[in-house]
Design an enzyme around this catalytic site. Structure first.
Site, PDB file in Angstrom:
ATOM      1  N   LYS A  95      -4.223  -3.213  -6.896  1.00  0.00           N
ATOM      2  CA  LYS A  95      -3.938  -3.773  -8.223  1.00  0.00           C
ATOM      3  C   LYS A  95      -3.016  -2.807  -8.952  1.00  0.00           C
ATOM      4  CE  LYS A  95      -4.945  -6.824  -9.791  1.00  0.00           C
ATOM      5  NZ  LYS A  95      -4.315  -8.103 -10.013  1.00  0.00           N
ATOM      6  N   HIS A 143      -7.378 -15.884  -4.155  1.00  0.00           N
ATOM      7  CA  HIS A 143      -7.469 -15.029  -5.335  1.00  0.00           C
ATOM      8  C   HIS A 143      -8.932 -14.823  -5.724  1.00  0.00           C
ATOM      9  CE1 HIS A 143      -7.820 -14.977  -9.844  1.00  0.00           C
ATOM     10  NE2 HIS A 143      -7.040 -13.947  -9.653  1.00  0.00           N
TER      11      HIS A 143
END
Ligand code: GKR
Ligand code: MG
Length: 419
Positions: free
Chosen positions: A189, A316
């Site tokens: 991330k 996701h």
């Protein structure tokens, strides 16, 4: 088989301080557990977001489902759509792109659809994957989901994951997650540190894990030019670059100039986004998410469309519990078109769950598809009650990573693209 009762229970569980482009995770993550009970005594489970505006819509929709047939998904969808009305609420959760009326309806419908599939699986004595076409894999591979991270929440003791402020910390975090779960792919991330530092971190991960496919996801924190620079610097290193920049047009401009495919869970998040994204060749991979693509069946239709247009698939995730992990696993198991390991936040839950232990586990980074009827998981009622109590007392009613970050850094702004 008719719906007799729908129970909607908000829950909260501890979440570590994971950093992203919007800010940082608060100490508690919220979810909602849905139980649909039929006139034949079968109960089905669903899980969705816990943010108050969404929870209110789920509660409102639940009232309209009493008396509907669990086999009539279209009637259930119509009832949900009628309950949502034409008021598009800005119920963003995490970094999942635009809010549209269709996406809002799909988000509210999803937990009920999953619960109805759970019931139909239980009635037929078959796993949900069988209702979606049958599994094409016995276990679903997930990726190690790395975050820049503080040692602990401000004012609290450090947590067991430790700090990850830089490349070395992220490599250590990857060793922890890969060591414990056996993950064979790694996602970082990004959108947290300046792009040069995130390139350095990605290269450090490549060196430490030469055989693991890598992805980097800055959640649209970069301009087109920055995205192109990062993409070119990471040629041959990333299997895909996820949401480097906002919007379909921006993504298409980047896609034309970088060597790797672009993936998204932000610029294509509802059916109306697919035609322009296909026309402009903006994405090479779609990250499906049944929580906002309208449940498992609609997600599998979207998967088929993606294959038609040569778009690969991954999945996701946002902070979630075991009902969602079970649903994600059944879906990915039944989709031949899934080309990449799926995302999950499960390790960050550190064992907290509303499902009884045993049905879900990681083996070499993959979750074996539960074999019991339906989703193959059962609620742990004591855990549900405890997590509901946490919801009542935690004081959080909607996820707000930005406001939480501002309590530590008042100058923080989530407005993008930042770099
Ligand atoms: O959990 O902070 C997070 C993620 O940043 C999440 O909110 C995103 O929606 O995981 C997501 C993503 O892939 O963009
Ligand atoms: Mg993403």
């Amino acid at each position: 088989m008719l719906i007799r009762e729908v129970r909607v229970t908000p829950v909260a569980f501890r979440d570590p301080p994971l950093l992203n482009a919007a800010g940082v995770h608060e100490p508690w993550a919220l979810r909602t557990i849905v139980e649909v009970v039929t006139d034949e005594g079968l109960t089905g489970l669903g899980e969705t977001y816990g943010d108050l505006p969404h929870l209110s819509m789920v509660r409102e929709a639940a009232r309209l489902l009493i008396g509907l047939d669990v086999y009539h998904h279209n009637a259930v969808y119509a009832a949900v759509a009628a309950s949502v009305g034409a008021d598009v609420v800005t119920d963003h959760h995490g970094l999942t792109g635009a809010t549209t009326l269709e996406k809002t309806v799909d988000r509210v419908f999803s937990p009920f659809e999953v619960a109805c599939l759970d019931i139909k699986g239980k009635a037929a004595g078959r796993p949900v994957a069988d209702l979606l076409g049958g599994k094409v894999r016995d276990a679903v591979p997930y990726s190690a989901y790395l975050f820049y991270k503080w040692a602990g929440h401000p004012g609290a003791e450090p947590d067991s994951f430790g700090a990850a402020p830089d490349a070395a910390g992220l490599v250590e975090q990857a060793r922890l997650l890969v060591g414990e779960y056996g993950f064979r792919s790694i996602k970082l991330k990004g959108g947290v540190r300046p792009p040069e530092e995130e390139i350095e971190a990605t290269l450090a991960l490549r060196e430490a894990f030469p055989g693991h496919p890598l992805r980097l996801d800055p959640n649209a924190a970069w301009s087109v030019e920055t995205s192109v620079k990062v993409g070119r610097a990471l040629e041959g290193v990333l299997e895909y670059l996820e949401d480097p920049t906002p919007g379909i047009e921006g993504m298409a401009s980047v896609a034309r100039r970088v060597p790797m495919p672009l993936a998204t869970n932000m610029c294509v998040v509802t059916p109306e986004h697919l035609p322009p994204a296909v026309r402009q060749e903006a994405i090479g991979v779609l990250l499906l998410d049944h929580h906002y693509w309208g449940g498992l069946l609609r997600s599998s239709h979207v998967a088929t469309l993606c294959s038609t247009f040569g778009i690969g698939l991954s999945m996701h995730s946002n902070s979630h519990l075991g009902v969602s992990l079970a649903a994600m696993t059944h879906l990915a198991a039944a989709l031949p078109a899934v080309t990449h390991a799926c995302d999950t936040h499960t390790p960050w839950q550190a064992g907290q769950d509303v499902v009884a232990p045993g049905a879900l586990r990681f083996v070499d980074g993959a979750v074996p598809v539960p074999t019991g009827p339906g989703l193959g998981v059962e609620l742990d009622r004591d855990a549900l009650a405890v997590m509901n109590e946490h919801y009542e007392t935690c004081g959080i009613r909607s996820r707000d990573d930005t406001a939480y970050m501002k309590t530590v850094d008042p100058s923080f702004s989530a407005r993008g693209p930042r770099w």
